[in-house]
Design a protein around this motif. Structure first.
Motif, PDB file in Angstrom:
ATOM      1  N   LYS A 374     -34.947 -47.087 -17.603  1.00  0.00           N
ATOM      2  CA  LYS A 374     -33.978 -46.106 -17.074  1.00  0.00           C
ATOM      3  C   LYS A 374     -32.606 -46.141 -17.587  1.00  0.00           C
ATOM      4  CE  LYS A 374     -35.655 -44.970 -12.579  1.00  0.00           C
ATOM      5  NZ  LYS A 374     -36.217 -43.638 -12.918  1.00  0.00           N
ATOM      6  N   PRO A 375     -32.363 -44.820 -18.156  1.00  0.00           N
ATOM      7  CA  PRO A 375     -30.770 -44.715 -18.725  1.00  0.00           C
ATOM      8  C   PRO A 375     -29.814 -45.289 -17.698  1.00  0.00           C
ATOM      9  CG  PRO A 375     -32.129 -42.559 -18.581  1.00  0.00           C
ATOM     10  CD  PRO A 375     -32.736 -43.410 -17.732  1.00  0.00           C
ATOM     11  N   PHE A 376     -28.919 -45.900 -18.502  1.00  0.00           N
ATOM     12  CA  PHE A 376     -27.797 -46.464 -18.141  1.00  0.00           C
ATOM     13  C   PHE A 376     -28.058 -47.430 -17.044  1.00  0.00           C
ATOM     14  CE2 PHE A 376     -23.637 -46.274 -15.357  1.00  0.00           C
ATOM     15  CZ  PHE A 376     -22.843 -46.845 -16.811  1.00  0.00           C
ATOM     16  N   ALA A 377     -28.936 -48.155 -17.195  1.00  0.00           N
ATOM     17  CA  ALA A 377     -29.481 -49.348 -15.994  1.00  0.00           C
ATOM     18  C   ALA A 377     -29.264 -50.773 -16.700  1.00  0.00           C
ATOM     19  CB  ALA A 377     -30.737 -48.965 -15.654  1.00  0.00           C
ATOM     20  N   ASN A 439     -21.866 -42.940 -15.175  1.00  0.00           N
ATOM     21  CA  ASN A 439     -21.154 -42.693 -14.288  1.00  0.00           C
ATOM     22  C   ASN A 439     -21.075 -41.319 -13.813  1.00  0.00           C
ATOM     23  OD1 ASN A 439     -20.879 -45.520 -13.324  1.00  0.00           O
ATOM     24  ND2 ASN A 439     -19.194 -45.796 -15.156  1.00  0.00           N
ATOM     25  N   LEU A 440     -21.059 -40.687 -12.711  1.00  0.00           N
ATOM     26  CA  LEU A 440     -20.775 -39.345 -12.338  1.00  0.00           C
ATOM     27  C   LEU A 440     -19.455 -38.941 -12.749  1.00  0.00           C
ATOM     28  CD1 LEU A 440     -22.762 -37.781  -9.598  1.00  0.00           C
ATOM     29  CD2 LEU A 440     -23.181 -37.727 -11.971  1.00  0.00           C
ATOM     30  N   LYS A 441     -19.214 -38.143 -13.553  1.00  0.00           N
ATOM     31  CA  LYS A 441     -17.758 -37.580 -13.621  1.00  0.00           C
ATOM     32  C   LYS A 441     -17.340 -36.375 -12.826  1.00  0.00           C
ATOM     33  CE  LYS A 441     -15.742 -39.449 -17.520  1.00  0.00           C
ATOM     34  NZ  LYS A 441     -15.361 -40.926 -17.496  1.00  0.00           N
ATOM     35  N   GLY A 442     -18.210 -35.686 -12.449  1.00  0.00           N
ATOM     36  CA  GLY A 442     -17.854 -34.522 -11.607  1.00  0.00           C
ATOM     37  C   GLY A 442     -18.888 -33.727 -11.690  1.00  0.00           C
ATOM     38  N   SER A 487     -24.364 -31.732 -11.683  1.00  0.00           N
ATOM     39  CA  SER A 487     -23.404 -32.468 -12.012  1.00  0.00           C
ATOM     40  C   SER A 487     -23.172 -33.090 -13.276  1.00  0.00           C
ATOM     41  CB  SER A 487     -23.807 -33.898 -11.311  1.00  0.00           C
ATOM     42  OG  SER A 487     -25.002 -34.327 -11.707  1.00  0.00           O
ATOM     43  N   PHE A 488     -22.223 -33.726 -13.896  1.00  0.00           N
ATOM     44  CA  PHE A 488     -22.063 -34.162 -15.299  1.00  0.00           C
ATOM     45  C   PHE A 488     -21.642 -35.615 -15.154  1.00  0.00           C
ATOM     46  CE2 PHE A 488     -17.474 -33.994 -16.089  1.00  0.00           C
ATOM     47  CZ  PHE A 488     -16.949 -33.209 -15.087  1.00  0.00           C
ATOM     48  N   ASN A 489     -21.961 -36.207 -16.301  1.00  0.00           N
ATOM     49  CA  ASN A 489     -21.374 -37.459 -16.707  1.00  0.00           C
ATOM     50  C   ASN A 489     -21.044 -37.356 -18.297  1.00  0.00           C
ATOM     51  OD1 ASN A 489     -23.407 -37.725 -18.378  1.00  0.00           O
ATOM     52  ND2 ASN A 489     -24.594 -39.128 -17.124  1.00  0.00           N
ATOM     53  N   ASP A 490     -20.701 -38.812 -18.652  1.00  0.00           N
ATOM     54  CA  ASP A 490     -19.912 -38.607 -19.989  1.00  0.00           C
ATOM     55  C   ASP A 490     -20.862 -38.161 -21.092  1.00  0.00           C
ATOM     56  OD1 ASP A 490     -17.751 -40.279 -19.412  1.00  0.00           O
ATOM     57  OD2 ASP A 490     -18.754 -42.119 -19.783  1.00  0.00           O
TER      58      ASP A 490
END
Ligand code: NAG
Ligand code: NAG
Ligand code: NAG
Length: 745
Positions: A374-377, A439-442, A487-490
């Motif tokens: 999984k990504p970012f895991a 990490n969710l940015k917004g 939603s968006f992250n980096d």
């Protein structure tokens, strides 16, 4: 003439001798007694029956002069040969030779001597190794020739047949070609020639067995630390004695092993299995072992090699080589294999939550790509090696985090909360955590008029809550919009929710109140709101919305248009609260006021000084403790270029009274726009109204906006100072936008 004379003389001479004739001896048959036995006396008489004297007698044996007997001339006609004592050597042809002047005569006769058998080689006991030839001797002489007979006897002397592989030689010896225990026992030799009673003698044949050692295996392989069993099989005559050597030294001389060793014997029908057991084997125990069996006759030995194996060492230098968002490559170095080839490696990796996996890697490889991550895991992994004996300890545990990806799911629970003429309040929740991929940015809140063909316009909202409420302001009255959120992250933005169609109300909304925080206590907030005098006419009341940060909104209804303040009580201290106010009129509800985020104090630090000591400001130190933040405004741009703006508003403590004009900080240019992907932060002065009351700071940021085609330009902003909005709402609609674009700080 002379020749004739000689011939005649010879003839006359011979004729004359015949005439005066001399007679040669005539002999009787030689008289030899029969059935002479050994040791007895024999007398041979040679008698001349006629012949002229003197007659001379001579004796020959087998044609040779014989002189060992006594020869007597009994008279002039008789000679006697006396042999005493008779031996078998005297057997032969005896000849008596008699001669006189006239000639020689001879007679021959044989002399035979009988003798009972006597031993030349007496039988004797012998011991023979199994499988060898057993030779039992038995030789007797006698006359006539001795006949040798062998018999086999039981212990009770009854007769058994001779072994089938036995043979009696001419010289009387008995051969048993394949000696076996079964053929051992009593053998009897009989010598007979008809003279006397014959001879008998017993001999004992003992067939013995040398020790013979066989090994079960010539290599013993044992896991280090376990018990090594080294076994040999021994055959041979009892008693058998067993001993062991290591590297040609007896175990007694190697105490380091002797202490840990144990000996056992297991007799079976065919052999004895004898075993050396070494417990808690160490690498130094490897070597050449010799098992020895010994009995009274001999000893035998065999070598066995002991090898120790163990589970492999853990793989070394385990490291992460590459990492992507959904796979990672790790590698390691092959460890010591513990004397037994490595069969495979196993990479065990896990994430929590997530799962647990094992990846088996062929022993020829020392790297592996882990897939379907999984990504970012964050994953933990370790590697171990396996051989025939077992698994190594795992390598030290390592950790890695996969690279980020854009969110893979849309926000959830996206819904319309409230609808006005120029705003909509919407809410949603973040996508499931496992789909964040970073990490969710917004969030981007996208909207457009549903009839418009232009793309969505996006506003940016910070991800701060588990439940996000957002007010999209500045919409046109009575217009259909489509709204969505992503939603968006980096790394990027994820999929968008389904679009919600909304239609704004087609009425002039009630005026929007301006919210002022008048006092902040540890358990209360004193609110005040402002409406212009004439707009109060259109207002029937207010609604106060507040919540503890992150929790549900509460609503307090104030059905009195003349009431302009309210105190929220029973709050928790040092906790951020969010508050906003709407006014309610006949045409519905107004746009919400700014949403103020206020943290209650640890204790009440603002005193109501108006009554006692108006004009006295609170202590500076007290004021500086008040910090509240108004949610920053983010704004989108024209064509899907996203502007992320963030800011904080700080309370300035030393602000002179009275407040400066609310417009004072407006940028000079009305077309000010700001586009950047870099968050911007700015301190915002706060305005204070009357006494020590404070008006909370407002957003600062701004916004791009204008689009080329007037038709398409849509209001794109949020959180404009309320006074401004109030102004704006007085203007014709077209103007609205232009002013709206020039924003604030
Ligand atoms: C003795 O004479 C017999 C008969 O002439 C002959 O067969 C035998 O071989 C002779 N023995 C020896 C020892 O010469
Ligand atoms: C008798 O003969 C056998 C076979 O030729 C031989 O092995 C053995 O030694 C002989 N016996 C003696 C006492 O010489
Ligand atoms: C991986 O292998 C280890 C050791 O054999 C075992 O304990 C574990 O259950 C395995 N895990 C999975 C997911 O098969």
């Amino acid at each position: 003439m002379i020749f004739h004379v000689v011939i005649s003389w010879i003839i006359l001479t011979f004729a004359g001798s015949k005439v005066y004739s001399l007679e040669s001896p005539k002999l009787n048959k030689l008289s030899i007694p029969e059935l002479l036995s050994i040791e007895s006396r024999a007398r041979l008489l040679c008698v001349a029956s006629s012949g002229d004297q003197p007659i001379e007698f001579n004796w020959l044996k087998d044609g040779k002069t014989f002189s060992s007997g006594r020869i007597e001339q009994l008279d002039e006609w008789t000679s006697a040969l006396t042999i005493y004592p008779l031996s078998l050597d005297h057997i032969g042809n005896y000849t008596c030779v008699a001669s006189n002047d006239a000639g020689t005569s001879r007679v021959t006769s044989s002399l035979f001597v009988t003798a009972p058998p006597h031993w030349v080689v007496e039988p004797y006991d012998i011991r023979v190794q199994t499988g060898q030839r057993a030779l039992l001797h038995c030789e007797a002489r006698g006359s006539p020739e001795v006949k040798i007979t062998w018999r086999r006897l039981t212990d009770s002397e009854s007769i058994l047949p001779l072994p089938s592989d036995s043979q009696v030689h001419e010289n009387g010896s008995l051969s048993i070609f394949n000696a076996q225990k079964s053929k051992s026992g009593l053998y009897m030799c009989e010598a007979n020639n008809g003279i006397g009673n014959g001879l008998k003698r017993n001999a004992v044949l003992t067939v013995f067995e040398y020790p013979v050692v066989e090994r079960l295996v010539d290599h013993v392989t044992v896991e280090r630390g376990q018990v090594a069993h080294l076994s040999c099989l021994a055959t041979g005559d009892k008693p058998l004695y067993f001993s062991w050597m290591k590297n040609r030294r007896f175990l007694d001389e190697t105490p380091e092993i002797a202490d840990r060793s144990n000996f056992s014997e297991l007799p079976t029908a065919q052999h004895i299995q004898f075993t050396l057991s070494i417990s808690s084997t160490e690498l130094e125990d490897e070597g050449l072992y010799t098992c020895i069996a010994k009995n009274d006759f001999a000893s035998d030995q065999k070598d066995i090699r002991l090898m120790l194996v163990e589970r492999p060492q853990p793989p070394r230098y385990v490291e992460l080589v590459d990492i992507w968002s959904r796979s990672a490559r790790i590698k390691w170095t092959a460890p010591n294999n513990g004397n037994s080839p490595i069969l495979s490696y196993i990479v065990e990796y896990w994430s929590n939550p997530g799962g647990h996996w094992n990846e088996t890697v062929s022993s020829s490889l020392t790297s592996c790509i882990l897939r379907s991550l999984k990504p970012f895991a964050t994953y933990n992994f370790h590697v171990w090696a396996s051989n025939d004996i077992g698994d190594s300890e795992p390598s030290e545990q390592s950790q890695f985090t996969t690279a980020k990806e854009e969110p893979s799911a849309p926000p959830v629970d996206f819904k319309l909360e409230e609808l006005g003429s120029s705003f909509v309040r919407i809410s949603w929740k973040p996508p499931p955590h496992e789909d964040w991929n970073g990490n969710l940015k917004g969030y981007y809140v996208g909207y457009k008029q549903s009839v418009s063909k232009s793309p969505f316009t996006y506003n940016t909202v910070e991800a701060e809550d588990e439940h996000i409420y957002y007010v999209l302001r500045g919409l046109r009255r009575g217009t259909r919009y489509l709204i969505n959120v992503r939603s968006f992250n980096d790394v990027g933005s994820g999929p968008s929710t389904e679009e919600i169609p909304v239609q704004t109300l087609n009425q002039e909304p009630p005026p929007q109140p301006i919210l002022v925080i008048k006092d902040i206590g540890s358990t209360y907030l004193q609110l005040h709101w402002i409406l212009s005098e004439h707009s109060r006419l259109n207002t029937a009341g207010f609604s106060i919305h507040y919540r503890r940060n992150g929790e549900k909104w509460h609503e307090i209804s104030i059905p009195d248009s003349s009431q302009t303040s309210y105190t929220l009580t029973n709050l928790d201290s040092v906790v951020p609260y969010q508050v906003y106010v709407t006014s309610i009129g006949s045409s519905g509800i107004s746009e919400p006021s700014e949403i103020a985020t206020v943290r209650t104090s640890a204790e009440a630090i603002f005193h109501n000084t108006q009554s006692k000591n108006p004009g006295v400001q609170p202590a500076v130190d007290d004021v500086t403790q008040i910090l509240y933040i108004v949610v920053p405004v983010a704004v989108a741009t024209v064509i899907i270029v996203i502007v992320i703006v963030a800011a904080c508003v700080y309370v300035y403590s030393k602000r002179p009274l009275p407040p400066s004009h609310p417009y004072g900080d407006l940028p000079a240019s009305k077309n000010f726009s700001y586009m950047s992907t870099v968050p911007r932060q700015r301190d915002i002065p706060i305005t204070v109204c009357g006494g020590n009351a404070m008006k909370y700071g407002s957003p600062y940021s701004t916004v791009p906006l204008t689009r080329p085609e007037p038709d398409d330009d849509e209001p794109i902003y949020e959180s404009v100072m309320d006074e401004i909005r109030f102004k704006i709402s007085q203007r014709p609609y077209e103007d609205d936008i232009k002013i709206g674009t020039a924003t604030i700080v």
